[in-house]
Design a protein around this motif. Structure first.
Motif, PDB file in Angstrom:
ATOM      1  N   THR A 105       0.823  -1.205   0.000  1.00 21.84           N
ATOM      2  CA  THR A 105       0.000   0.000   0.000  1.00 21.84           C
ATOM      3  C   THR A 105       0.862   1.262   0.000  1.00 21.84           C
ATOM      4  N   ILE A 106       0.328   2.288  -0.624  1.00 23.41           N
ATOM      5  CA  ILE A 106       0.938   3.625  -0.609  1.00 23.41           C
ATOM      6  C   ILE A 106      -0.142   4.596  -0.149  1.00 23.41           C
ATOM      7  N   LYS A 107      -0.019   5.079   1.056  1.00 24.18           N
ATOM      8  CA  LYS A 107      -1.011   6.025   1.576  1.00 24.18           C
ATOM      9  C   LYS A 107      -0.561   7.441   1.275  1.00 24.18           C
ATOM     10  N   THR A 108      -1.399   8.176   0.558  1.00 24.88           N
ATOM     11  CA  THR A 108      -1.094   9.564   0.192  1.00 24.88           C
ATOM     12  C   THR A 108      -2.391  10.306  -0.060  1.00 24.88           C
ATOM     13  N   ASN A 109      -2.398  11.600   0.232  1.00 22.17           N
ATOM     14  CA  ASN A 109      -3.579  12.432  -0.020  1.00 22.17           C
ATOM     15  C   ASN A 109      -3.398  13.311  -1.256  1.00 22.17           C
ATOM     16  N   LYS A 110      -2.456  12.930  -2.129  1.00 23.55           N
ATOM     17  CA  LYS A 110      -2.179  13.726  -3.327  1.00 23.55           C
ATOM     18  C   LYS A 110      -3.275  13.615  -4.383  1.00 23.55           C
ATOM     19  N   PHE A 111      -4.084  12.530  -4.330  1.00 26.19           N
ATOM     20  CA  PHE A 111      -5.027  12.258  -5.403  1.00 26.19           C
ATOM     21  C   PHE A 111      -6.449  12.084  -4.861  1.00 26.19           C
ATOM     22  N   LYS A 112      -7.418  12.470  -5.678  1.00 18.02           N
ATOM     23  CA  LYS A 112      -8.823  12.278  -5.313  1.00 18.02           C
ATOM     24  C   LYS A 112      -9.283  10.864  -5.623  1.00 18.02           C
ATOM     25  N   ASN A 113      -8.620  10.229  -6.582  1.00 19.90           N
ATOM     26  CA  ASN A 113      -8.955   8.850  -6.934  1.00 19.90           C
ATOM     27  C   ASN A 113      -8.021   7.874  -6.235  1.00 19.90           C
ATOM     28  N   CYS A 114      -8.419   6.611  -6.217  1.00 20.97           N
ATOM     29  CA  CYS A 114      -7.584   5.525  -5.708  1.00 20.97           C
ATOM     30  C   CYS A 114      -7.294   4.566  -6.863  1.00 20.97           C
ATOM     31  N   HIS A 115      -6.194   3.888  -6.769  1.00 22.41           N
ATOM     32  CA  HIS A 115      -5.735   3.036  -7.870  1.00 22.41           C
ATOM     33  C   HIS A 115      -5.264   1.702  -7.293  1.00 22.41           C
ATOM     34  N   MET A 116      -5.813   0.593  -7.814  1.00 20.97           N
ATOM     35  CA  MET A 116      -5.417  -0.737  -7.352  1.00 20.97           C
ATOM     36  C   MET A 116      -5.007  -1.601  -8.542  1.00 20.97           C
ATOM     37  N   GLU A 117      -3.936  -2.367  -8.363  1.00 21.14           N
ATOM     38  CA  GLU A 117      -3.493  -3.321  -9.375  1.00 21.14           C
ATOM     39  C   GLU A 117      -3.324  -4.694  -8.740  1.00 21.14           C
ATOM     40  N   ILE A 118      -4.007  -5.673  -9.307  1.00 21.32           N
ATOM     41  CA  ILE A 118      -3.876  -7.068  -8.884  1.00 21.32           C
ATOM     42  C   ILE A 118      -2.964  -7.719  -9.915  1.00 21.32           C
ATOM     43  N   THR A 119      -1.726  -7.985  -9.536  1.00 16.18           N
ATOM     44  CA  THR A 119      -0.700  -8.387 -10.486  1.00 16.18           C
ATOM     45  C   THR A 119      -0.311  -9.850 -10.315  1.00 16.18           C
ATOM     46  N   PHE A 120      -0.529 -10.628 -11.373  1.00 15.65           N
ATOM     47  CA  PHE A 120      -0.074 -12.014 -11.434  1.00 15.65           C
ATOM     48  C   PHE A 120       1.183 -12.044 -12.294  1.00 15.65           C
ATOM     49  N   TYR A 121       2.257 -12.628 -11.791  1.00  9.53           N
ATOM     50  CA  TYR A 121       3.502 -12.628 -12.563  1.00  9.53           C
ATOM     51  C   TYR A 121       4.215 -13.965 -12.447  1.00  9.53           C
ATOM     52  N   ASP A 122       5.033 -14.253 -13.469  1.00  6.32           N
ATOM     53  CA  ASP A 122       5.714 -15.547 -13.519  1.00  6.32           C
ATOM     54  C   ASP A 122       6.840 -15.464 -14.541  1.00  6.32           C
ATOM     55  N   ASN A 123       7.628 -16.522 -14.632  1.00  2.00           N
ATOM     56  CA  ASN A 123       8.624 -16.607 -15.699  1.00  2.00           C
ATOM     57  C   ASN A 123       7.902 -16.739 -17.030  1.00  2.00           C
ATOM     58  N   ALA A 124       8.377 -16.008 -18.025  1.00  2.00           N
ATOM     59  CA  ALA A 124       7.727 -16.017 -19.333  1.00  2.00           C
ATOM     60  C   ALA A 124       8.020 -17.320 -20.068  1.00  2.00           C
ATOM     61  N   LYS A 125       6.970 -17.883 -20.653  1.00  2.00           N
ATOM     62  CA  LYS A 125       7.109 -19.070 -21.500  1.00  2.00           C
ATOM     63  C   LYS A 125       6.536 -18.725 -22.870  1.00  2.00           C
ATOM     64  N   LYS A 126       7.384 -18.856 -23.872  1.00  2.00           N
ATOM     65  CA  LYS A 126       7.016 -18.424 -25.218  1.00  2.00           C
ATOM     66  C   LYS A 126       5.691 -19.015 -25.668  1.00  2.00           C
ATOM     67  N   GLU A 127       5.483 -20.301 -25.368  1.00  2.00           N
ATOM     68  CA  GLU A 127       4.288 -20.999 -25.847  1.00  2.00           C
ATOM     69  C   GLU A 127       3.015 -20.593 -25.110  1.00  2.00           C
ATOM     70  N   GLU A 128       3.153 -19.804 -24.015  1.00  2.00           N
ATOM     71  CA  GLU A 128       1.983 -19.413 -23.224  1.00  2.00           C
ATOM     72  C   GLU A 128       1.633 -17.937 -23.337  1.00  2.00           C
ATOM     73  N   LEU A 129       2.451 -17.156 -24.021  1.00  2.00           N
ATOM     74  CA  LEU A 129       2.216 -15.713 -24.073  1.00  2.00           C
ATOM     75  C   LEU A 129       0.877 -15.372 -24.712  1.00  2.00           C
ATOM     76  N   ALA A 130       0.564 -15.997 -25.845  1.00  2.00           N
ATOM     77  CA  ALA A 130      -0.698 -15.714 -26.537  1.00  2.00           C
ATOM     78  C   ALA A 130      -1.892 -16.104 -25.655  1.00  2.00           C
ATOM     79  N   LEU A 131      -1.786 -17.243 -24.971  1.00  2.00           N
ATOM     80  CA  LEU A 131      -2.846 -17.689 -24.072  1.00  2.00           C
ATOM     81  C   LEU A 131      -3.069 -16.694 -22.938  1.00  2.00           C
ATOM     82  N   ARG A 132      -1.977 -16.211 -22.360  1.00  2.00           N
ATOM     83  CA  ARG A 132      -2.072 -15.302 -21.220  1.00  2.00           C
ATOM     84  C   ARG A 132      -2.703 -13.979 -21.627  1.00  2.00           C
ATOM     85  N   ASN A 133      -2.271 -13.427 -22.745  1.00  2.00           N
ATOM     86  CA  ASN A 133      -2.830 -12.174 -23.221  1.00  2.00           C
ATOM     87  C   ASN A 133      -4.320 -12.327 -23.531  1.00  2.00           C
TER      88      ASN A 133
END
Length: 423
Positions: free
Chosen positions: A15-43
């Motif tokens: 978390t980053i707590k700040t009053n600089k912005f009126k909006n809030c922003h959240m990112e749910i990030t799934f990450y892994d080692n890239a596999k060439k044969e799975e890139l098209a599937l993931r996208n």
């Protein structure tokens, strides 16, 4: 800004707590080692999940729900960074302080997890109608790459450099790969993606972060424990003599790409000095060495840019120009890089780079997305936070740039000629 880390059983919340912005922003990030044969599937999968879900069967249903949540935004994006593939589900919403609804935060934060965890699936197969819409859009995106000469030249340059390297693979995949995907195979990959990907959640805003964590914990049911190592960096092959490739394209001008290996950079050089080096060499606009030599002094080109691909251990220079000017342009770019490695850097160039980098930092530190992106790579890879970079830039000397310059070696020169080699 106050940074905090909350360790859950199978994921972390940052978390980053700040009053600089009126909006809030959240990112749910799934990450892994890239596999060439799975890139098209993931996208494909990320687009599919954001388009509809079991509860919101059509895109318009999601849009209506977002409007009810005071014009919130929800979308997904997949990217390949070095050897990592990252898929982020992004949610922007109004600060609850401006909403007359005690349950707004709870209802808002519930939505992204409802969509991600309950896909529009029947009998282990994604909805056929939505599948066709997404597939058509992705195929159009792949076709559109050929319409942009700089993007197309860059893709072709990397394929020619080493088609087997993950660096040469596009997160979109190829048309052939997309054509083989079915609603059934996509759901099978969804289960694998959800089970195996590491996950972090990032949220920025003026919020009670303890309450935020409780709401997320209640609504996110990812109980799959993952502890494997994700290796961010790619070690691309080096060459004793640069590869030279010329291809022809149906464009109005030629497109030149020079690719350089970054050899055994230290952490400081990778995350700090390289940005300064790039600012002096190419990305610093009118005052950069390459721009000055190619455009100001010799009028050789229409456009000049660079890409700092540190996670691929590569650095690229792109030039749009007439074919007849290519030999001289190559010669001058090589000279500029050699000058950097020889320490031919003026105090004026150093001062200008420092000012421009500080100004750029001021700009990105006023942007929620940039702050979260910076925090993401800080937690996963160890890149410096923006506020620490300012102090680091002040300490960099021309000797540091000279030392880094000796670690940059030309790998390839790629030219996508205009048809017939003439403009």
């Amino acid at each position: 800004m106050k940074y905090q880390k909350f360790e859950m059983d199978t994921y972390n919340i940052y978390t980053i707590k700040t009053n600089k912005f009126k909006n809030c922003h959240m990112e749910i990030t799934f990450y892994d080692n890239a596999k060439k044969e799975e890139l098209a599937l993931r996208n494909f999968l990320v687009d599919m999940l954001c388009h509809s879900s079991k509860k919101y069967a059509k895109r318009k249903d999601i849009v209506i729900k977002l409007e009810e949540l005071y014009q919130s935004y929800f979308y997904g994006v997949s990217s390949k960074v070095g050897n990592m593939v990252m898929s982020s589900f992004i949610f922007d919403f109004l600060n609850p302080e401006y909403v007359n609804d005690e349950k707004f935060l709870q209802n808002a934060l519930k939505l992204p997890f409802e969509i991600i965890e309950n896909p529009n699936v029947t009998n282990n197969s994604f909805d056929e109608r939505t599948f066709k819409i997404i597939k058509k859009r992705i195929l159009a995106d792949i076709d559109s790459l050929k319409e942009n000469p700089s993007n197309y030249a860059f893709r072709r340059a990397l394929i020619n450099m080493d088609k087997d390297s993950i660096t040469a693979s596009s997160v979109l995949g190829t048309k052939e790969e997309v054509e083989t995907i079915t609603p059934e195979s996509l759901f099978s990959y969804y289960e694998k993606f959800y089970k195996n990907s590491l996950c972090n959640i990032y949220i920025i805003g003026d919020l009670d972060m303890e309450e935020v964590v409780k709401i997320i914990d209640k609504n996110f049911h990812n109980n799959c424990l993952k502890n494997h190592r994700v290796e961010a960096f790619v070690e691309n092959k080096t060459r004793k003599k640069e590869l030279i490739v010329k291809e022809e394209g149906n464009f109005s001008q030629s497109n030149l790409v020079l690719g350089f290996n970054l050899e055994k950079l230290t952490k400081e050089e990778m995350f700090t000095t390289l940005y300064f080096f790039d600012e002096v060499l190419c990305s610093g606009g009118l005052k950069s060495k390459i721009y000055n030599f190619l455009r100001e002094e010799n009028q050789l080109c229409y456009s000049v840019s660079s890409i700092n691909a540190k996670y691929d251990n590569m650095y690229y220079v792109y030039v749009g120009l007439d074919s007849k000017n290519v030999p001289l342009a190559i010669k001058l770019i090589k000279k500029c890089v050699k000058d950097m490695a020889s320490g031919k850097i003026t105090e004026e160039e150093m001062d200008m780079a420092k000012r421009q980098l500080e100004t750029s930092l001021d700009v990105v530190m006023d942007n929620q997305n940039s702050l979260v992106n910076n925090y993401t790579f800080h937690t996963i890879v160890g890149t410096p936070l923006f506020e620490d970079l300012k102090e680091s830039y002040k300490k960099i000397s021309s000797k540091d740039l000279k030392s880094l310059g000796k670690k940059i070696k030309l790998n390839f020169v790629y030219e996508l000629q205009s048809k017939g080699g003439k403009e």
